[in-house]
Design an enzyme around this catalytic site. Structure first.
Site, PDB file in Angstrom:
ATOM      1  N   SER A 113       0.850  -1.117  -0.129  1.00 46.10           N
ATOM      2  CA  SER A 113      -0.080  -0.049   0.050  1.00 46.10           C
ATOM      3  C   SER A 113       0.967   1.189   0.086  1.00 46.10           C
ATOM      4  CB  SER A 113      -0.865  -0.071   1.238  1.00 46.10           C
ATOM      5  OG  SER A 113      -1.378   1.255   1.315  1.00 46.10           O
ATOM      6  N   TYR A 126      -3.362  -0.498  10.382  1.00 46.87           N
ATOM      7  CA  TYR A 126      -3.044  -0.861   8.934  1.00 46.87           C
ATOM      8  C   TYR A 126      -1.988  -0.175   8.424  1.00 46.87           C
ATOM      9  CZ  TYR A 126      -3.991  -0.783   3.808  1.00 46.87           C
ATOM     10  OH  TYR A 126      -4.161  -0.984   2.590  1.00 46.87           O
TER      11      TYR A 126
END
Length: 223
Positions: A113, A126
């Protein structure tokens, strides 16, 4: 012995689109989904593969989850789950299948990501998990490279997947979504199909001298 491409997180979103893209290219597919969060289940599944006529030549590790967790309202069980799926799931998968991939001189792509490069409140767990994944994969690429295996990371920005629904995640998520789109030079969300095409390129021989790389697919967000 038949060569297969293994995809994790293939039930929806980016993982599903990667599987469809590989199928269109003629690959035999083996798909895993929720069990990657269970390290023992991954080991047992890999053992079953070794006892069969299936050999893993390519791997796409796409399983992952995101949840909102501000510092003021962090939930230990939620943080544990995010790390278990996003980091430990990747680690378990990489540890379970390398002998197959080494035998094939194959290739691996892990879905990271853009949050692996920067901060992102309020999704602290996250972000931490994606930083960890990027570090793990860079180290694994160094270890596997001398054995002829390439390992790269694709780092999507904001992608419109079934899991990404800020309207259902509360006002903080909606505000963050609007801010992200405003900061993105292309001024839109990406699609899972756009990420899958980059994954396909990294898996094939056209990327034969690319390893240890982290390729950003984010509409220019991190420029």
């Amino acid at each position: 012995m038949a060569d297969f491409a293994l995809g994790t997180g293939a039930g929806s979103g980016i993982g599903r689109c990667c599987a469809l893209e590989l199928a269109r290219c003629g690959h035999n597919l083996l798909l895993w989904d929720v069990d990657v969060a269970d390290g023992q289940a991954v080991i047992e599944a890999a053992q079953q593969l070794r006892q069969s006529s299936i050999r893993i030549a390519k791997l796409v590790a796409a399983a992952g989850i995101v949840r909102m967790d501000s510092l003021a309202n962090q939930q230990p069980d939620l943080v544990k789950l995010i790390m278990q799926v996003n980091y430990e799931g990747v680690q378990s998968t990489l540890q379970a299948v390398p002998s197959n991939i080494v035998a094939c001189k194959g290739s691996i792509v892990v879905i990271g990501s853009t949050e692996g490069y920067m901060g992102g409140a309020p999704i602290h767990a996250y972000v931490a998990s994606k930083h960890a994944v990027l570090g793990l994969c860079r180290s694994a690429a160094i270890e596997l490279g001398p054995q002829g295996v390439r390992l790269n990371v694709v780092c999507p920005g904001t992608i419109k997947t079934p899991m990404y629904q800020p309207e259902l995640m509360g006002p903080e998520a909606i505000a963050m979504d609007k801010e992200m789109q405003a900061k993105t030079p292309l001024r839109r969300l990406g699609t899972p199909e756009e990420v899958a095409k980059v994954v396909r390129f990294l898996l094939i021989d056209g990327a034969s001298y690319v390893t240890g790389a982290s390729i950003v697919v984010d509409g220019g967000l991190t420029v």
